[in-house]
Motif scaffolding. Structure first.
Motif, short mmCIF file in Angstrom:
data_model
loop_
_atom_site.label_atom_id
_atom_site.label_comp_id
_atom_site.label_asym_id
_atom_site.label_seq_id
_atom_site.Cartn_x
_atom_site.Cartn_y
_atom_site.Cartn_z
N LEU A 93 -2.24 6.27 -0.30
CA LEU A 93 -2.62 4.88 -0.07
C LEU A 93 -3.44 4.73 1.21
O LEU A 93 -3.26 5.48 2.17
CB LEU A 93 -1.36 4.00 0.02
CG LEU A 93 -0.47 3.96 -1.22
CD1 LEU A 93 0.81 3.20 -0.92
CD2 LEU A 93 -1.20 3.36 -2.40
N GLY A 94 -4.32 3.74 1.20
CA GLY A 94 -5.07 3.41 2.41
C GLY A 94 -4.17 2.66 3.37
O GLY A 94 -3.47 1.72 2.98
N ILE A 95 -4.18 3.07 4.64
CA ILE A 95 -3.28 2.50 5.64
C ILE A 95 -4.07 1.94 6.81
O ILE A 95 -5.01 2.58 7.30
CB ILE A 95 -2.29 3.57 6.14
CG1 ILE A 95 -1.47 4.12 4.97
CG2 ILE A 95 -1.37 3.00 7.22
CD1 ILE A 95 -0.57 5.29 5.34
N ALA A 96 -3.67 0.77 7.28
CA ALA A 96 -4.25 0.17 8.48
C ALA A 96 -3.12 -0.14 9.46
O ALA A 96 -2.04 -0.55 9.06
CB ALA A 96 -5.01 -1.10 8.15
N GLU A 97 -3.40 0.09 10.72
CA GLU A 97 -2.49 -0.34 11.79
C GLU A 97 -3.11 -1.56 12.44
O GLU A 97 -4.27 -1.53 12.86
CB GLU A 97 -2.31 0.77 12.82
CG GLU A 97 -1.43 0.36 13.98
CD GLU A 97 -1.31 1.42 15.06
OE1 GLU A 97 -1.09 1.03 16.23
OE2 GLU A 97 -1.44 2.62 14.76
N TYR A 98 -2.33 -2.63 12.52
CA TYR A 98 -2.83 -3.87 13.09
C TYR A 98 -1.97 -4.24 14.29
O TYR A 98 -0.77 -4.49 14.16
CB TYR A 98 -2.80 -5.00 12.05
CG TYR A 98 -3.35 -6.30 12.56
CD1 TYR A 98 -4.71 -6.54 12.57
CD2 TYR A 98 -2.50 -7.30 13.04
CE1 TYR A 98 -5.23 -7.73 13.04
CE2 TYR A 98 -3.01 -8.49 13.51
CZ TYR A 98 -4.36 -8.71 13.51
OH TYR A 98 -4.87 -9.89 13.98
N SER B 202 -2.21 10.16 11.26
CA SER B 202 -2.78 9.08 12.07
C SER B 202 -4.31 9.09 12.08
O SER B 202 -4.93 8.07 12.34
CB SER B 202 -2.24 9.14 13.49
OG SER B 202 -2.53 10.38 14.09
N GLU B 203 -4.91 10.22 11.76
CA GLU B 203 -6.37 10.28 11.71
C GLU B 203 -6.94 9.50 10.53
O GLU B 203 -8.12 9.14 10.53
CB GLU B 203 -6.83 11.73 11.65
CG GLU B 203 -6.54 12.49 12.94
CD GLU B 203 -6.92 13.96 12.85
OE1 GLU B 203 -7.54 14.38 11.85
OE2 GLU B 203 -6.61 14.69 13.81
N LYS B 204 -6.12 9.23 9.52
CA LYS B 204 -6.57 8.50 8.34
C LYS B 204 -6.21 7.01 8.40
O LYS B 204 -6.47 6.28 7.46
CB LYS B 204 -5.97 9.11 7.08
CG LYS B 204 -6.50 10.50 6.80
CD LYS B 204 -6.00 11.02 5.48
CE LYS B 204 -6.60 12.38 5.18
NZ LYS B 204 -6.21 12.89 3.88
N VAL B 205 -5.61 6.59 9.50
CA VAL B 205 -5.20 5.19 9.65
C VAL B 205 -6.34 4.38 10.26
O VAL B 205 -6.89 4.74 11.30
CB VAL B 205 -3.93 5.09 10.53
CG1 VAL B 205 -3.58 3.64 10.79
CG2 VAL B 205 -2.76 5.82 9.87
N GLY C 297 -9.56 -3.28 -1.94
CA GLY C 297 -8.83 -2.12 -2.43
C GLY C 297 -8.87 -0.91 -1.51
O GLY C 297 -8.43 0.17 -1.89
N GLU C 298 -9.40 -1.05 -0.29
CA GLU C 298 -9.46 0.06 0.65
C GLU C 298 -8.14 0.29 1.37
O GLU C 298 -7.82 1.42 1.75
CB GLU C 298 -10.55 -0.19 1.68
CG GLU C 298 -11.95 -0.25 1.10
CD GLU C 298 -12.98 -0.62 2.15
OE1 GLU C 298 -12.87 -0.13 3.30
OE2 GLU C 298 -13.88 -1.42 1.84
N ILE C 299 -7.38 -0.78 1.59
CA ILE C 299 -6.11 -0.72 2.32
C ILE C 299 -5.02 -1.27 1.42
O ILE C 299 -5.17 -2.35 0.84
CB ILE C 299 -6.19 -1.57 3.61
CG1 ILE C 299 -7.29 -1.07 4.55
CG2 ILE C 299 -4.82 -1.65 4.31
CD1 ILE C 299 -7.07 0.29 5.13
#
Length: 155
Positions: free
Chosen positions: A15-20, A55-58, A85-87
């Motif tokens: 899955l695409g992951i984002a840290e906010y 973490s490099e893919k976040v 659909g990216e995250i």
């Protein structure tokens, strides 16, 4: 929030992951809140390492604008990436970092209800796309909005 799912680590790999991370630089409501750097450190220690997230893919977003009103650029970018659909997973220090107003909170939960956002992972727990967790999440946003409203009235 669900009990820990041991299959979650495997699910996150695809899955695409984002840290906010978010902290207002101007509002009184965030004066005592953990810094963006501190939020990032807590997320790394409490979420990224235990869940074996690369973490490099976040996709990292660090908002320095109040969540009390709509129009945060990084939040809007995050919403677009989820909608596109990216995250599918958002990691945040606390759920209230996502929204402190009704419009943004509703938008976030609607993306989850639409099946575009699978998880919100916080240092306090995991919200997944279930009716119960969406309700809990809306309650978190409502409490955050109310707290901000109360502080504004007191000032």
């Amino acid at each position: 929030m669900p009990y820990f799912d041991y299959n979650l680590i495997d699910k996150l790999k695809s899955l695409g992951i984002a840290e906010y991370n978010s902290k207002s630089t101007s509002d009184r409501e965030d004066k005592q809140l953990r810094s963006i750097e501190g939020q990032h450190d807590d997320i790394h220690t409490d979420i990224v390492i235990p869940l074996k997230i690369n973490s490099e893919k976040v996709f990292l977003l660090q908002e320095r604008q109040s969540a009390f009103k709509e129009g945060r650029p990084d939040f809007n970018l995050l919403m677009q990436k989820i909608d596109d659909g990216e995250i599918q997973v958002v990691i945040a220090w606390h759920a209230n970092r996502m929204a402190r107003n009704y419009a943004d909170g509703g938008r976030f939960v609607q993306l989850m209800a639409d099946g575009k956002l699978h998880y919100l992972i916080t240092t306090q727990g995991i919200f997944e796309n279930t009716a119960r967790d969406r309700e809990y999440l809306m309650n978190e946003f409502t409490k955050a909005t109310r707290s901000s409203d109360d502080l504004s009235e007191a000032v």
